[in-house]
Design a protein around this motif. Structure first.
Motif, PDB file in Angstrom:
ATOM      1  N   LYS A 251     -19.613 -12.866  -5.704  1.00 60.70           N
ATOM      2  CA  LYS A 251     -18.507 -12.143  -6.326  1.00 60.70           C
ATOM      3  C   LYS A 251     -18.732 -11.997  -7.828  1.00 60.70           C
ATOM      4  CE  LYS A 251     -15.007 -13.390  -2.938  1.00 60.70           C
ATOM      5  NZ  LYS A 251     -13.764 -14.129  -2.682  1.00 60.70           N
ATOM      6  N   SER A 252     -19.218 -13.072  -8.461  1.00 58.91           N
ATOM      7  CA  SER A 252     -19.488 -13.025  -9.892  1.00 58.91           C
ATOM      8  C   SER A 252     -20.586 -12.002 -10.190  1.00 58.91           C
ATOM      9  CB  SER A 252     -19.903 -14.408 -10.390  1.00 58.91           C
ATOM     10  OG  SER A 252     -20.263 -14.354 -11.742  1.00 58.91           O
ATOM     11  N   ALA A 253     -21.638 -12.004  -9.390  1.00 56.11           N
ATOM     12  CA  ALA A 253     -22.731 -11.039  -9.575  1.00 56.11           C
ATOM     13  C   ALA A 253     -22.241  -9.612  -9.328  1.00 56.11           C
ATOM     14  CB  ALA A 253     -23.881 -11.385  -8.631  1.00 56.11           C
ATOM     15  N   TYR A 254     -21.361  -9.428  -8.367  1.00 57.23           N
ATOM     16  CA  TYR A 254     -20.793  -8.110  -8.065  1.00 57.23           C
ATOM     17  C   TYR A 254     -20.009  -7.567  -9.264  1.00 57.23           C
ATOM     18  CZ  TYR A 254     -17.904  -4.537  -5.818  1.00 57.23           C
ATOM     19  OH  TYR A 254     -17.270  -3.355  -5.501  1.00 57.23           O
ATOM     20  N   LEU A 255     -19.173  -8.432  -9.877  1.00 55.29           N
ATOM     21  CA  LEU A 255     -18.406  -8.001 -11.050  1.00 55.29           C
ATOM     22  C   LEU A 255     -19.321  -7.622 -12.216  1.00 55.29           C
ATOM     23  CD1 LEU A 255     -15.385 -10.482 -11.055  1.00 55.29           C
ATOM     24  CD2 LEU A 255     -15.362  -8.035 -10.530  1.00 55.29           C
ATOM     25  N   LYS A 256     -20.388  -8.410 -12.401  1.00 52.29           N
ATOM     26  CA  LYS A 256     -21.341  -8.091 -13.476  1.00 52.29           C
ATOM     27  C   LYS A 256     -22.011  -6.748 -13.184  1.00 52.29           C
ATOM     28  CE  LYS A 256     -25.067 -10.097 -16.192  1.00 52.29           C
ATOM     29  NZ  LYS A 256     -24.692  -9.426 -17.405  1.00 52.29           N
ATOM     30  N   GLY A 257     -22.327  -6.512 -11.922  1.00 50.94           N
ATOM     31  CA  GLY A 257     -22.929  -5.222 -11.541  1.00 50.94           C
ATOM     32  C   GLY A 257     -21.965  -4.068 -11.771  1.00 50.94           C
ATOM     33  N   LEU A 258     -20.674  -4.249 -11.444  1.00 50.57           N
ATOM     34  CA  LEU A 258     -19.687  -3.194 -11.690  1.00 50.57           C
ATOM     35  C   LEU A 258     -19.594  -2.861 -13.174  1.00 50.57           C
ATOM     36  CD1 LEU A 258     -16.615  -4.010  -9.404  1.00 50.57           C
ATOM     37  CD2 LEU A 258     -18.156  -2.051  -9.244  1.00 50.57           C
ATOM     38  N   MET A 259     -19.595  -3.916 -14.005  1.00 49.78           N
ATOM     39  CA  MET A 259     -19.505  -3.694 -15.438  1.00 49.78           C
ATOM     40  C   MET A 259     -20.727  -2.908 -15.928  1.00 49.78           C
ATOM     41  SD  MET A 259     -19.245  -6.358 -18.605  1.00 49.78           S
ATOM     42  CE  MET A 259     -20.972  -6.423 -18.977  1.00 49.78           C
ATOM     43  N   ASP A 260     -21.911  -3.311 -15.443  1.00 53.08           N
ATOM     44  CA  ASP A 260     -23.132  -2.600 -15.855  1.00 53.08           C
ATOM     45  C   ASP A 260     -23.116  -1.160 -15.322  1.00 53.08           C
ATOM     46  OD1 ASP A 260     -23.990  -4.864 -17.150  1.00 53.08           O
ATOM     47  OD2 ASP A 260     -25.309  -5.534 -15.518  1.00 53.08           O
ATOM     48  N   GLY A 261     -22.604  -0.979 -14.081  1.00 57.80           N
ATOM     49  CA  GLY A 261     -22.558   0.358 -13.474  1.00 57.80           C
ATOM     50  C   GLY A 261     -21.600   1.290 -14.188  1.00 57.80           C
ATOM     51  N   LEU A 262     -20.535   0.760 -14.725  1.00 63.15           N
ATOM     52  CA  LEU A 262     -19.570   1.576 -15.456  1.00 63.15           C
ATOM     53  C   LEU A 262     -20.078   1.952 -16.852  1.00 63.15           C
ATOM     54  CD1 LEU A 262     -16.201  -0.208 -14.575  1.00 63.15           C
ATOM     55  CD2 LEU A 262     -17.004   2.012 -13.742  1.00 63.15           C
ATOM     56  N   LYS A 263     -21.125   1.318 -17.280  1.00 62.25           N
ATOM     57  CA  LYS A 263     -21.733   1.557 -18.594  1.00 62.25           C
ATOM     58  C   LYS A 263     -20.682   1.506 -19.694  1.00 62.25           C
ATOM     59  CE  LYS A 263     -25.464   3.983 -16.665  1.00 62.25           C
ATOM     60  NZ  LYS A 263     -26.298   4.927 -16.325  1.00 62.25           N
ATOM     61  N   LEU A 264     -19.899   0.398 -19.620  1.00 57.07           N
ATOM     62  CA  LEU A 264     -18.890   0.197 -20.648  1.00 57.07           C
ATOM     63  C   LEU A 264     -19.571  -0.158 -21.957  1.00 57.07           C
ATOM     64  CD1 LEU A 264     -16.257  -1.920 -18.695  1.00 57.07           C
ATOM     65  CD2 LEU A 264     -16.057   0.463 -19.339  1.00 57.07           C
ATOM     66  N   SER A 265     -19.096   0.414 -23.002  1.00 59.44           N
ATOM     67  CA  SER A 265     -19.647   0.155 -24.317  1.00 59.44           C
ATOM     68  C   SER A 265     -19.108  -1.189 -24.813  1.00 59.44           C
ATOM     69  CB  SER A 265     -19.255   1.269 -25.289  1.00 59.44           C
ATOM     70  OG  SER A 265     -19.635   0.919 -26.593  1.00 59.44           O
ATOM     71  N   THR A 266     -20.026  -2.036 -25.235  1.00 55.69           N
ATOM     72  CA  THR A 266     -19.611  -3.331 -25.792  1.00 55.69           C
ATOM     73  C   THR A 266     -19.274  -3.187 -27.265  1.00 55.69           C
ATOM     74  OG1 THR A 266     -21.920  -3.921 -26.156  1.00 55.69           O
ATOM     75  CG2 THR A 266     -20.900  -4.723 -24.116  1.00 55.69           C
ATOM     76  N   GLU A 267     -19.292  -1.963 -27.761  1.00 54.93           N
ATOM     77  CA  GLU A 267     -18.925  -1.701 -29.144  1.00 54.93           C
ATOM     78  C   GLU A 267     -17.410  -1.604 -29.288  1.00 54.93           C
ATOM     79  OE1 GLU A 267     -21.292  -1.601 -31.565  1.00 54.93           O
ATOM     80  OE2 GLU A 267     -22.716  -2.016 -29.977  1.00 54.93           O
ATOM     81  N   THR A 268     -16.717  -1.245 -28.207  1.00 56.03           N
ATOM     82  CA  THR A 268     -15.267  -1.120 -28.279  1.00 56.03           C
ATOM     83  C   THR A 268     -14.621  -2.464 -27.995  1.00 56.03           C
ATOM     84  OG1 THR A 268     -15.009  -0.574 -25.960  1.00 56.03           O
ATOM     85  CG2 THR A 268     -15.382   1.277 -27.449  1.00 56.03           C
ATOM     86  N   ALA A 269     -13.379  -2.612 -28.375  1.00 55.79           N
ATOM     87  CA  ALA A 269     -12.646  -3.862 -28.167  1.00 55.79           C
ATOM     88  C   ALA A 269     -12.463  -4.130 -26.685  1.00 55.79           C
ATOM     89  CB  ALA A 269     -11.294  -3.808 -28.875  1.00 55.79           C
ATOM     90  N   GLU A 270     -12.153  -3.076 -25.904  1.00 52.54           N
ATOM     91  CA  GLU A 270     -11.969  -3.257 -24.471  1.00 52.54           C
ATOM     92  C   GLU A 270     -13.274  -3.650 -23.791  1.00 52.54           C
ATOM     93  OE1 GLU A 270     -11.137  -0.317 -26.020  1.00 52.54           O
ATOM     94  OE2 GLU A 270      -8.962  -0.508 -26.061  1.00 52.54           O
TER      95      GLU A 270
END
Length: 146
Positions: free
Chosen positions: A6-25
């Motif tokens: 489950k932890s690996a799945y969440l990390k994969g979702l975050m990477d798949g969404l290509k969320l910018s770590t530059e923003t606060a969110e």
């Protein structure tokens, strides 16, 4: 699905969404996913340790059961003896017959050689006893005693 999966799945979702770590969110979601990964590792370590401790306790319980069985078997062996004569230990008694358990055993030290002599009520009533070590005659006087 395990907690690791489950932890690996969440990390994969975050990477798949290509969320910018530059923003606060994006920084907050990345920190949450990282925290969940760390918690997952700790929980997995605790589970592994708990399983190891449980296995060790099971082994200890088996060993204690074996010891208990051994002790109980020996106690049963002692129950087989009914006659006290079968239990006499010559090293403990050193050849001295203590007679019945209600009699009093007296002890005196020979003034000549220092030998400690054990004797019973009957010998005491006779009034004297020769020292088996040096032959000195030990006399008992009870005039002052009640």
């Amino acid at each position: 699905m395990t907690i690791n999966e489950k932890s690996a799945y969440l990390k994969g979702l975050m990477d798949g969404l290509k969320l910018s770590t530059e923003t606060a969110e994006g920084q907050m979601i990345a920190a949450i996913v990282e925290l969940l990964g760390d918690i997952t590792k700790k929980v997995t370590n605790i589970e592994d340790t708990t399983i190891a401790i449980s296995d060790e306790l099971d082994e200890i319980e088996e060993d204690l059961d074996a010891i208990e069985d051994f002790i109980m078997d020996e106690e049963e062996d002692y129950d087989d003896y009914d006659d006290e004569d079968e239990w006499e230990d010559e090293e403990c008694d050193e050849g001295f017959d203590f007679g019945d358990e209600d009699s009093t055993i007296y002890e005196v030290q020979c003034p000549a050689c220092g030998e400690v002599i054990n004797f019973d009520e009957e010998t005491l009533e006779e009034g004297s006893l020769p020292c088996p070590n040096c032959g000195e005659n030990l006399e008992f006087d009870f005039e002052d005693e009640e």
